[in-house]
Design an enzyme around this catalytic site. Structure first.
Site: not given
Length: 395
Positions: A252, A256, A281, A307-308
């Site tokens: 996930h 980064k 990212h 996912h954010h």
């Protein structure tokens, strides 16, 4: 996924193929009825009743396997073979020597399954069926197509015996085919498992590399994978997809890798410019995984990108509600739960109870209410995972 599950998945597919074959058998039954209708060599009423019974029995596997979805039961294959043998017995009883060729069908059907015991069972059942069919045909010859031999002994020696020998020879061939195919299938499964295991190790290595940039330990990605497994099962996904989902979850934060350590490790609050870089990212993760083949990588790509995102649309990319993939909504809860409960050099870790209350309070805002309900129902599992896999070291 283990060998047993792969074999079971294959067994389910074969059951559906067998049900389809039985539907094709109905066409043969209709063709034989048409022959009886135009030849007028037997009692058409008796033949019609027998053919209708055969058609009904032939459709039972479709009803059980395709309609009622009892396709996992280990006994299904024996039911299918028994029905096939029973139908062949009826056809052979009615049409005598003209229908002897139908006895090939049960043997062909049993060769679909990778089961040597089933081949032996089919051979024995077919042998008994041929003998009974001949007895019925001779006993009620006035209603059936007349047999070639009217004497029981002659019929047994000159008609039944050659048919039984043929069945046994074909069964022996089927036995060796099934044995060979079973060996090949196990070899393919072993190779697939090895490839999948290597892929998992590679995914874990890349995921751990991405986490190490922000000075997390590898336990973070292991916990997140386990959390996703819990919510995946609770969502009703099958075991295969849950396994893929859990593996993909480890990727996930792969994006980064493209963010500088100065921003990732900054102890204080990020500036607006730095935060904008940090948010990117998710797009880097999307780009890195875009052309990676395989379902796991495409699941990982979706999760890495979304996912954010937040249910109310205030996430990194502004997606909201159903626009966000369901698996990404699962990931949001898993990631936040682990982020809040984990201790980092710049913050203390929250208790699991504090984290629980926070996630529940953000239902309908940050998180999908449906996912929060699943989280509440499976909170004990989350707590057990968090306690079982604590971070080994915090830098």
């Amino acid at each position: 996924m283990n060998d047993n599950r792969l074999l079971k998945d294959n067994y389910i597919k074969i059951n559906h193929i067998a049900a389809k074959c039985m539907r094709f058998f109905v066409a043969l039954i209709v063709a034989l009825w048409a022959f009886a209708f135009f030849s007028r060599e037997c009692n058409l009423v008796v033949v019609t009743i027998c053919m209708v019974l055969c058609c009904i029995f032939s459709l039972i596997p479709t009803l059980v396997i395709d309609f009622f979805k009892h396709d996992r039961n280990e006994a299904i294959k024996y039911v299918v073979i028994c029905i096939a043998v029973f139908n062949c017995m009826i056809l052979s009883s009615v049409f005598s020597h003209m229908a002897l060729v139908v006895w090939i069908f049960p043997i062909l059907l049993t060769s679909l399954y990778y089961n040597k015991t089933l081949v032996v069972f089919t051979a024995l059942m077919s042998t008994v069926g041929v003998i009974l069919a001949d007895f019925i045909n001779l006993t009620y010859c006035d209603f059936m197509v007349a047999p070639i031999y009217l004497d029981y002994t002659d019929s047994m020696v000159l008609s039944v015996f050659p048919c039984v020998i043929t069945i046994l020879i074909l069964s022996l061939v089927a036995y060796f085919i099934v044995s060979r195919n079973s060996t090949m299938l196990n070899s393919v499964i072993d190779n697939a498992e090895e490839v999948k295991s290597n892929q998992k190790e590679l995914i874990f290595a890349f995921a751990e590399l991405s986490e190490s940039k922000s000075k997390y330990t590898g336990e973070h990605i292991k916990r997140v994978a386990d959390y996703m497994r819990v919510l995946g099962k609770a969502s009703g996904f099958d075991d295969d997809y849950v396994d893929k989902l859990s593996t993909a979850a480890m990727m996930h934060d792969i994006g980064k890798l493209m963010i500088s350590e100065e921003i990732l490790d900054k102890p204080g609050k990020l500036t607006d410019e730095e935060f904008a870089i940090m948010k990117s990212h998710v797009l880097y993760g999307d780009a890195l995984l875009e052309h990676c083949p395989g379902e796991i990588m495409q699941i990982a790509r979706t999760i890495a990108k979304e996912h954010h995102e937040r249910w109310d649309g205030t996430g990194y990319l502004g997606m909201k509600g159903e626009e966000i993939a369901y698996i990404s909504r699962l990931m949001a809860v898993c990631d936040v739960f682990d982020a809040l409960t984990s201790e980092r050099y710049y913050k203390r870790g929250w208790s699991v109870e504090e984290t629980y209350n926070e996630i529940v309070s953000l239902s309908g805002k940050h998180f999908d209410p449906q996912v929060v309900e699943l989280f509440k129902q499976n909170f004990d599992a989350f707590k057990e995972i968090a306690e079982r896999q604590p971070d080994k070291q915090v830098y």
